[in-house]
Write an enzyme that holds these catalytic residues in place. Structure first.
Site, PDB file in Angstrom:
ATOM      1  N   HIS A 186      -3.458  -3.140   5.903  1.00 10.89           N
ATOM      2  CA  HIS A 186      -3.203  -3.883   7.129  1.00 10.89           C
ATOM      3  C   HIS A 186      -1.709  -3.814   7.482  1.00 10.89           C
ATOM      4  O   HIS A 186      -0.874  -3.509   6.626  1.00 10.89           O
ATOM      5  CB  HIS A 186      -3.646  -5.346   6.926  1.00 10.89           C
ATOM      6  CG  HIS A 186      -3.461  -6.214   8.122  1.00 10.89           C
ATOM      7  ND1 HIS A 186      -2.317  -6.940   8.345  1.00 10.89           N
ATOM      8  CD2 HIS A 186      -4.289  -6.488   9.165  1.00 10.89           C
ATOM      9  CE1 HIS A 186      -2.439  -7.621   9.461  1.00 10.89           C
ATOM     10  NE2 HIS A 186      -3.619  -7.365   9.987  1.00 10.89           N
ATOM     11  N   VAL A 188       0.713  -5.824   7.805  1.00  9.54           N
ATOM     12  CA  VAL A 188       1.727  -6.564   7.048  1.00  9.54           C
ATOM     13  C   VAL A 188       1.652  -6.292   5.552  1.00  9.54           C
ATOM     14  O   VAL A 188       2.372  -6.917   4.770  1.00  9.54           O
ATOM     15  CB  VAL A 188       1.626  -8.084   7.303  1.00  9.54           C
ATOM     16  CG1 VAL A 188       1.880  -8.403   8.757  1.00  9.54           C
ATOM     17  CG2 VAL A 188       0.277  -8.635   6.856  1.00  9.54           C
ATOM     18  N   LYS A 189       0.803  -5.360   5.136  1.00 11.93           N
ATOM     19  CA  LYS A 189       0.706  -5.058   3.714  1.00 11.93           C
ATOM     20  C   LYS A 189       1.821  -4.108   3.272  1.00 11.93           C
ATOM     21  O   LYS A 189       2.593  -3.587   4.070  1.00 11.93           O
ATOM     22  CB  LYS A 189      -0.671  -4.464   3.399  1.00 11.93           C
ATOM     23  CG  LYS A 189      -1.832  -5.434   3.592  1.00 11.93           C
ATOM     24  CD  LYS A 189      -1.702  -6.663   2.728  1.00 11.93           C
ATOM     25  CE  LYS A 189      -2.993  -7.472   2.628  1.00 11.93           C
ATOM     26  NZ  LYS A 189      -3.483  -8.003   3.889  1.00 11.93           N
ATOM     27  N   ILE A 190       1.878  -3.833   1.988  1.00  6.63           N
ATOM     28  CA  ILE A 190       2.978  -3.103   1.377  1.00  6.63           C
ATOM     29  C   ILE A 190       3.034  -1.663   1.866  1.00  6.63           C
ATOM     30  O   ILE A 190       4.085  -1.134   2.204  1.00  6.63           O
ATOM     31  CB  ILE A 190       2.847  -3.184  -0.155  1.00  6.63           C
ATOM     32  CG1 ILE A 190       3.121  -4.632  -0.569  1.00  6.63           C
ATOM     33  CG2 ILE A 190       3.786  -2.235  -0.869  1.00  6.63           C
ATOM     34  CD1 ILE A 190       2.329  -5.109  -1.726  1.00  6.63           C
TER      35      ILE A 190
END
Length: 400
Positions: A186, A188-190
């Site tokens: 997603h 906002v993931k790493i």
């Protein structure tokens, strides 16, 4: 000062160039970027198979199906997670239940799991699948869970949606212990593909099932056909599947991002360590560190000290949250316990069922953490938090 979100994607010119190259190519889907991304992800995570899909919710759903979860089966997970960790079992018609968390880590408690398994065995109601969640990026107690899985005969689907880049006992998350592991890409993931998910496994047969499920249960390979081919165009639907294919654009972005995983992770670790120092004297608990595990630091969740604030905890958490938001700091709360949601209460769950998860939620605030967060921004977050938590001293002679 500009708005500071709780998280944000990190996009470079190399990422943009990778996506642009796909847009100028002949294939926007079902080309060579997807298998290249899967191969690179598998190599980084020391695993034989990586199967990319549209998002992590789809990854959880398809992994449940591939692990034979359906009507008449039981799935247990953590109440301290996003809704998808539990919803995926319900998509398959399974019965869902929860195991309370360890108050320090926010992860599913091994002690609570062991006690619940003993009771379930006595009642003849053991689960077929456990979905532990690596909350905030910290790997859960995988070795102990594996021992319980082998003893009681259930499978493990690790939800590592927060944990790309994390490690457990010296190996990348997703490499061992679980039967399959899910990652999220997603925004906002790493590592991001805007939306996207991955399932890793060492099991070749399980990986084949996942590939069938993500593309309508359809095969074209001559050696796998059940009927003689009418011609080179021939394909067969051999089982019911879905359309959960990742596009070439997403895969190209993911592959480009993956080359910076180590650097992005190192920056997150440095920021988390710096928060620890900045917040050390405040009436709150910073995230726990556990030997043999390196968190991916998807989230930096602080908990207001319940003993310090007592009956004022809820009021104080709301005050701190609002003060940070009003200062342009986009804090968030992770997570509202799943069992307290109205849809889950209709299934028979109630407030008070999993007190540790509810207590964790009551004091939790997620502070901004992402690779591009500057030291000045982090200092601002810490100062606003300090002002909201610690009242200014009252001058002498002035009534309190």
């Amino acid at each position: 000062m500009a708005f500071i979100p709780y998280s944000r994607q990190s996009i470079t010119e190399a990422d943009i160039a990778a996506v642009t190259a796909v847009l100028r190519s002949d294939f926007l889907t079902q080309g060579q970027e997807l298998p290249a991304f899967e191969a690179a992800f598998a190599q980084v995570h020391q695993v034989a198979h990586a199967v990319a899909v549209t998002n992590a919710t789809a990854a959880l759903h398809l992994a449940c199906l591939a692990l034979d979860i359906g009507p008449g089966t039981r799935v247990w997970t953590s109440p301290n997670s996003f809704l998808a960790s539990a919803n995926c079992a319900r998509y398959c018609g399974a019965e869902i239940d929860f195991v309370d968390i360890d108050p320090a880590s926010g992860n599913l408690s091994v002690a609570a799991l062991a006690a619940k398994l003993a009771a379930a065995q006595a009642a003849g109601q053991l689960p077929q699948l456990l979905i532990p969640v690596d909350f905030a990026g910290l790997p859960c107690d995988l070795r102990e869970m594996r021992a319980l899985a082998d003893r009681y005969g259930f499978k493990i689907l690790e939800d590592a949606s927060h944990a790309t880049g994390a490690s457990y006992q010296g190996r990348p998350v997703g490499a061992a212990w679980a039967d399959a592991t899910v990652f999220s890409f997603h925004a906002v993931k790493i590592v991001t593909t805007a939306e996207g998910g991955m399932v890793t496994t060492q099991d070749a047969a399980l990986a084949d099932r996942l590939r069938l499920l993500r593309s309508h249960g359809m095969v074209r390979e001559t050696a796998l056909l059940q009927e003689p081919a009418d011609g080179p165009w021939y394909y067969e639907q051999q089982s019911l599947g879905y359309n959960c294919r990742m596009t070439e654009l997403q895969a190209a972005l993911g592959r480009s991002q993956l080359t910076r995983l180590a650097a992005m992770h190192a920056r997150r670790v440095a920021l988390a360590d710096r928060y620890d120092r900045l917040l050390a004297d405040l009436p709150l608990h910073t995230p726990v560190r556990v030997a043999g595990r390196q968190s991916a630091w998807h989230l930096y969740v602080v908990q207001l000290d319940a003993a310090h604030f007592g009956a004022r905890l809820a009021e104080q958490r709301l005050h701190v949250f609002n003060a940070l938001r009003e200062a342009g700091i986009g804090v968030n709360v992770h997570y509202i316990p799943i069992h307290t949601q109205p849809d889950y209460r209709r299934l028979g769950f109630a407030r008070g069922d999993f007190p540790a998860a509810e207590a964790y939620y009551a004091g939790a605030i997620s502070l901004p953490l992402y690779p591009d967060l500057s030291a000045a921004d982090q200092d601002h977050v810490a100062e606003v938090l300090r002002q909201a938590l610690v009242p200014a001293p009252v001058p002498c002679g002035v009534p309190a």
